[in-house]
Write a protein that holds these residues in place. Structure first.
Motif, PDB file in Angstrom:
ATOM      1  N   MET A 157     -19.709  17.040  75.420  1.00  0.00           N
ATOM      2  CA  MET A 157     -20.252  18.336  75.023  1.00  0.00           C
ATOM      3  C   MET A 157     -21.479  18.134  74.127  1.00  0.00           C
ATOM      4  O   MET A 157     -22.457  18.884  74.215  1.00  0.00           O
ATOM      5  N   ILE A 158     -21.402  17.128  73.279  1.00  0.00           N
ATOM      6  CA  ILE A 158     -22.549  16.844  72.399  1.00  0.00           C
ATOM      7  C   ILE A 158     -23.784  16.561  73.249  1.00  0.00           C
ATOM      8  O   ILE A 158     -24.851  17.124  73.038  1.00  0.00           O
ATOM      9  N   ARG A 159     -23.609  15.696  74.262  1.00  0.00           N
ATOM     10  CA  ARG A 159     -24.757  15.311  75.096  1.00  0.00           C
ATOM     11  C   ARG A 159     -25.268  16.461  75.949  1.00  0.00           C
ATOM     12  O   ARG A 159     -26.419  16.456  76.375  1.00  0.00           O
ATOM     13  N   ARG A 160     -24.406  17.418  76.197  1.00  0.00           N
ATOM     14  CA  ARG A 160     -24.852  18.572  76.983  1.00  0.00           C
ATOM     15  C   ARG A 160     -25.869  19.396  76.196  1.00  0.00           C
ATOM     16  O   ARG A 160     -26.839  19.908  76.751  1.00  0.00           O
ATOM     17  N   TYR A 161     -25.640  19.520  74.908  1.00  0.00           N
ATOM     18  CA  TYR A 161     -26.478  20.410  74.106  1.00  0.00           C
ATOM     19  C   TYR A 161     -27.486  19.673  73.218  1.00  0.00           C
ATOM     20  O   TYR A 161     -28.100  20.280  72.361  1.00  0.00           O
ATOM     21  N   VAL A 162     -27.579  18.367  73.407  1.00  0.00           N
ATOM     22  CA  VAL A 162     -28.516  17.577  72.606  1.00  0.00           C
ATOM     23  C   VAL A 162     -29.598  17.014  73.522  1.00  0.00           C
ATOM     24  O   VAL A 162     -29.315  16.612  74.642  1.00  0.00           O
ATOM     25  N   LEU A 212     -33.512  15.331  85.515  1.00  0.00           N
ATOM     26  CA  LEU A 212     -32.776  15.166  84.260  1.00  0.00           C
ATOM     27  C   LEU A 212     -32.226  16.506  83.761  1.00  0.00           C
ATOM     28  O   LEU A 212     -31.178  16.546  83.114  1.00  0.00           O
ATOM     29  N   GLY A 213     -32.925  17.583  84.097  1.00  0.00           N
ATOM     30  CA  GLY A 213     -32.386  18.910  83.784  1.00  0.00           C
ATOM     31  C   GLY A 213     -31.100  19.160  84.560  1.00  0.00           C
ATOM     32  O   GLY A 213     -30.120  19.667  84.012  1.00  0.00           O
ATOM     33  N   GLU A 214     -31.125  18.772  85.828  1.00  0.00           N
ATOM     34  CA  GLU A 214     -29.919  18.943  86.660  1.00  0.00           C
ATOM     35  C   GLU A 214     -28.761  18.119  86.131  1.00  0.00           C
ATOM     36  O   GLU A 214     -27.620  18.585  86.104  1.00  0.00           O
ATOM     37  N   ALA A 255     -36.621  15.670  77.191  1.00  0.00           N
ATOM     38  CA  ALA A 255     -35.677  15.931  76.094  1.00  0.00           C
ATOM     39  C   ALA A 255     -35.464  17.421  75.869  1.00  0.00           C
ATOM     40  O   ALA A 255     -34.425  17.829  75.360  1.00  0.00           O
ATOM     41  N   ILE A 256     -36.457  18.228  76.243  1.00  0.00           N
ATOM     42  CA  ILE A 256     -36.341  19.669  75.967  1.00  0.00           C
ATOM     43  C   ILE A 256     -36.110  20.505  77.227  1.00  0.00           C
ATOM     44  O   ILE A 256     -35.972  21.719  77.134  1.00  0.00           O
ATOM     45  N   VAL A 257     -36.043  19.850  78.376  1.00  0.00           N
ATOM     46  CA  VAL A 257     -35.972  20.624  79.630  1.00  0.00           C
ATOM     47  C   VAL A 257     -34.742  21.533  79.669  1.00  0.00           C
ATOM     48  O   VAL A 257     -34.805  22.652  80.186  1.00  0.00           O
ATOM     49  N   HIS A 258     -33.633  21.084  79.120  1.00  0.00           N
ATOM     50  CA  HIS A 258     -32.399  21.893  79.187  1.00  0.00           C
ATOM     51  C   HIS A 258     -32.225  22.765  77.947  1.00  0.00           C
ATOM     52  O   HIS A 258     -31.137  23.268  77.712  1.00  0.00           O
ATOM     53  N   ASP A 259     -33.315  22.920  77.205  1.00  0.00           N
ATOM     54  CA  ASP A 259     -33.321  23.781  76.014  1.00  0.00           C
ATOM     55  C   ASP A 259     -32.181  23.427  75.048  1.00  0.00           C
ATOM     56  O   ASP A 259     -31.300  24.256  74.758  1.00  0.00           O
ATOM     57  N   PRO A 260     -32.220  22.177  74.548  1.00  0.00           N
ATOM     58  CA  PRO A 260     -31.113  21.745  73.673  1.00  0.00           C
ATOM     59  C   PRO A 260     -31.145  22.446  72.319  1.00  0.00           C
ATOM     60  O   PRO A 260     -32.186  22.961  71.903  1.00  0.00           O
ATOM     61  N   LYS A 261     -30.007  22.415  71.661  1.00  0.00           N
ATOM     62  CA  LYS A 261     -29.939  23.021  70.333  1.00  0.00           C
ATOM     63  C   LYS A 261     -30.305  22.001  69.256  1.00  0.00           C
ATOM     64  O   LYS A 261     -30.628  22.361  68.138  1.00  0.00           O
ATOM     65  N   LEU A 262     -30.188  20.756  69.619  1.00  0.00           N
ATOM     66  CA  LEU A 262     -30.488  19.673  68.681  1.00  0.00           C
ATOM     67  C   LEU A 262     -31.250  18.595  69.445  1.00  0.00           C
ATOM     68  O   LEU A 262     -30.857  18.228  70.546  1.00  0.00           O
ATOM     69  N   ILE A 263     -32.348  18.113  68.849  1.00  0.00           N
ATOM     70  CA  ILE A 263     -33.154  17.103  69.544  1.00  0.00           C
ATOM     71  C   ILE A 263     -33.286  15.865  68.656  1.00  0.00           C
ATOM     72  O   ILE A 263     -33.664  15.979  67.491  1.00  0.00           O
ATOM     73  N   PHE A 264     -32.970  14.723  69.230  1.00  0.00           N
ATOM     74  CA  PHE A 264     -33.174  13.449  68.536  1.00  0.00           C
ATOM     75  C   PHE A 264     -34.471  12.830  69.062  1.00  0.00           C
ATOM     76  O   PHE A 264     -34.591  12.591  70.264  1.00  0.00           O
ATOM     77  N   TYR A 316     -29.869   8.483  81.571  1.00  0.00           N
ATOM     78  CA  TYR A 316     -28.645   8.967  82.219  1.00  0.00           C
ATOM     79  C   TYR A 316     -27.562   9.251  81.188  1.00  0.00           C
ATOM     80  O   TYR A 316     -26.923  10.298  81.220  1.00  0.00           O
ATOM     81  N   PHE A 317     -27.351   8.292  80.291  1.00  0.00           N
ATOM     82  CA  PHE A 317     -26.210   8.419  79.386  1.00  0.00           C
ATOM     83  C   PHE A 317     -26.481   9.312  78.180  1.00  0.00           C
ATOM     84  O   PHE A 317     -25.584   9.520  77.369  1.00  0.00           O
ATOM     85  N   SER A 318     -27.698   9.811  78.044  1.00  0.00           N
ATOM     86  CA  SER A 318     -27.912  10.836  77.017  1.00  0.00           C
ATOM     87  C   SER A 318     -27.628  12.217  77.617  1.00  0.00           C
ATOM     88  O   SER A 318     -27.789  13.227  76.958  1.00  0.00           O
ATOM     89  N   ARG A 319     -27.239  12.235  78.871  1.00  0.00           N
ATOM     90  CA  ARG A 319     -26.813  13.452  79.553  1.00  0.00           C
ATOM     91  C   ARG A 319     -25.283  13.482  79.599  1.00  0.00           C
ATOM     92  O   ARG A 319     -24.649  12.436  79.375  1.00  0.00           O
ATOM     93  N   PRO A 320     -24.691  14.628  79.923  1.00  0.00           N
ATOM     94  CA  PRO A 320     -23.227  14.658  79.979  1.00  0.00           C
ATOM     95  C   PRO A 320     -22.671  13.948  81.213  1.00  0.00           C
ATOM     96  O   PRO A 320     -22.060  14.551  82.078  1.00  0.00           O
TER      97      PRO A 320
END
Lengths: 304, 289
Positions: free
Chosen positions: A71-76, A98-100, A146-155, B121-125
């Motif tokens: 879940m973290i990686r989904r929103y980061v 990467l968005g997909e 890094a921003i394509v999926h509109d994350p809430k937190l960006i590293f 890849y692994f920074s994705r879910p």
């Protein structure tokens, strides 16, 4: 709070990489600073859920770093330091792909890929193969993915590394624009202090696996110590030795100017009293505007 | 006003928990394989035996129509499990499968290692399992077209051309053999290719390994057999092991006097070792340096 970690410990074999990290970071842009081996990368690995801390606990965006890494990686969003690409793709396909993988539907990911590539300034070259991209373009592309999926937190790991001054300025402007959105948090790990100073409102300085300083940039720069610049005439060695005995840190700047970091409880009159005792003349004395570099040097230097 | 001038804009959609998160990886792998020079030609060459065997099935049932083209003494083509076995274990098909692995499989992981793509890849879910499954599915796709589909088409066409279910009644187990043998072949080549692809960042080395190991193992068997005259050295040959298993599954005489189960265990051992090493080589933790 988006990032909360408590008493995080991590070892690489017998080497202690993180030693009791406690963080409670607010929204906005946060700078993560520290010399090599300080534990920055290990901390990011743990925050992203790649490493499992040996001790301690934490939550990112409300998700447990030990059990909800997915879940973290989904929103980061994550912009790695290294060059990374998938050969044989153009920028649009790459960003869409990467968005997909983040969970966007294909059509939406494609539309969004075009938008973010426009946003980062790659609109003209978005159909070019990635192998032909310059270093600066690749940095922008990494930001786009890094921003394509509109994350809430960006590293962002060293976002401006390897860029020319113009490219660096543009990337920093983009980061500032992203972090200006109140609902997006940006964590920037960088060794370029001026980048952190320009973009971040909050800073965390790590050294030897521990947090040595953490807080609002403005507060840290003004309150934690007093910085003076001075020029003196006379026997300086003994004078500065005695200042250091009084817990001051002294650095030579240039052109005969010395920087004196003075503990907040110490009165600046002490500097003049000591000068009289040591028979040196103070020819120039001014309270300096502290920079992050000063803060970093002092924090790492004193703790080190 | 462009998005760049407007500033960062949010996406108003919702991220989904996908049922097959590995599917985009498979789709990309297939797409990139077809983009490679000569791959389309090579892949179409792989289908030539299938077309020839299909023609054979047609001719066997319609031989009367073509009697004028052949001499009286020409033997009839008999469609039996041996016919299917000869398709699946012929040297050309096995060689072309290895060539597909070289073209479509060599770069699957090695390119990601070379271009540091694992961290993307692994920074994705995605889990490691999703990643490996996505990559393996690329191989499964191509192998499926070369193995299961022709077998099933041969079987159906035989029923259609003969106009009866006699073939199905005579060999009810044949369709299971087609699936069983194809799945063994697909599993083995998936592990074999992904394992070798994960060993190096250089796709050329991987290409040499995929091709070289297959050929070298057979040459090694040949050399050892010539010197020691022991058929058990055939267990060192990937090709011989596949043929042994194929002969057993299609209920035919084994080409070599070695128990088929040994060949199966050898291939299984290779798959297990490949799986263990693959699991160690692909580590999410390495994504941040």
């Amino acid at each position: 709070m988006s990032i909360e970690v408590k008493d995080i410990h991590f070892w690489y074999g017998k080497i202690k990489a993180l030693d009791g990290i406690n963080l409670n970071l607010p929204k906005g842009a946060i700078g993560l600073l520290g010399p090599n081996g300080a534990g920055k990368s290990t901390l990011i690995r743990i925050l992203l859920g790649f490493l499992y801390p040996h001790r301690g606990e934490g939550r990112i965006l409300g998700y447990d770093i030990k059990t909800q890494q997915h879940m973290i990686r989904r929103y980061v969003g994550y912009m790695p330091e290294d060059d990374c690409a998938i050969p044989g793709m153009d920028a649009v396909s790459f960003t869409c792909y990467l968005g997909e993988l983040s969970g966007m539907p294909h059509q939406e990911a494609m539309k969004r890929a075009h938008e973010v590539l426009f946003y980062v300034g790659l609109e003209e070259s978005r159909y070019r193969m990635l192998e032909t991209y310059s270093r600066g373009m690749r940095q922008r592309l990494k930001l786009a993915q890094a921003i394509v999926h509109d994350p809430k937190l960006i590293f962002l790991d060293e976002p401006s590394s390897g860029l020319d001054p113009h490219g660096r300025k543009e990337i920093l402007e983009l980061i500032m624009d992203i972090s200006s959105k109140k609902d997006i948090q940006v964590l920037i790990s960088s060794h370029i202090l001026s980048d952190i100073e320009a973009t971040c409102s909050h800073v965390v300085i790590l050294n030897k696996g521990r947090i040595v300083t953490e807080g609002e940039m403005n507060v840290l720069k003004q309150i934690r110590y007093n910085l003076y610049e001075m020029k003196i005439k006379g026997e300086s060695a003994e004078y500065f030795r005695k200042l250091q005995e009084m817990q001051c840190k002294v650095d030579y700047l240039d052109d005969g100017i010395w920087k004196v970091y003075m503990p907040p409880e110490m009165n600046s009159q002490e500097i003049f009293r000591l000068a009289v005792e040591e028979r040196v003349q103070i020819r120039y004395f001014m309270k300096s505007q502290t920079s992050l570099e000063d803060l970093f040097a002092k924090a790492v230097g004193i703790e080190g | 006003m462009t998005i760049k001038e407007k500033g960062y804009a949010h996406w108003d959609g919702k991220l989904q928990e996908k049922r097959f998160p590995w599917f985009p990886i498979t789709r990309l792998g297939i797409k990139l394989a077809f983009k490679k020079k000569y791959f389309k030609f090579l892949f179409s060459m792989t289908l030539i035996p299938a077309i020839i065997y299909l023609a054979g099935i047609y001719l066997s049932e319609r031989l009367e129509d073509f009697r004028f083209m052949i001499s009286e003494s020409a033997p009839f083509i008999k469609i039996t499990p041996a016919y299917f076995k000869s398709y699946y274990t012929n040297d050309f098909i096995l060689f072309m499968i290895v060539m597909i692995m070289v073209f479509a499989g060599a770069g699957l992981i090695s390119d990601d290692l070379k271009y540091n793509a694992l961290q993307l890849y692994f920074s994705r879910p995605l889990s490691k399992k999703d990643y490996i499954f996505g990559k393996a599915s690329v191989i499964v796709f191509f192998m499926f077209i070369v193995t299961i589909i022709p077998g099933v088409v041969f079987f159906i066409m035989k029923l259609i051309f003969s106009g009866s279910f006699k073939f199905l009644i005579d060999y009810p187990w044949l369709i299971l053999s087609i699936f069983g043998y194809s799945l063994i072949l697909i599993a083995f080549f998936s592990f074999y290719t992904l394992f070798l692809s994960s060993l190096s960042k250089n796709r050329r080395y991987v290409t040499v390994l995929i091709f070289g190991l297959y050929v070298f193992s057979d040459i090694l068997y040949g050399i050892l057999y010539e010197n020691f005259h022991n058929y058990y050295f055939s267990l060192l040959s990937i090709k011989c092991n596949i043929k042994q298993i194929g002969a057993y599954i299609f209920n035919q005489n084994r080409p070599l006097p070695v128990p088929w189960i040994y060949s199966f265990l050898v291939l299984l051992f290779i798959c297990v070792v490949a799986g263990i090493i693959l699991n160690k080589r692909i580590r999410g933790v390495e994504i941040v340096k």
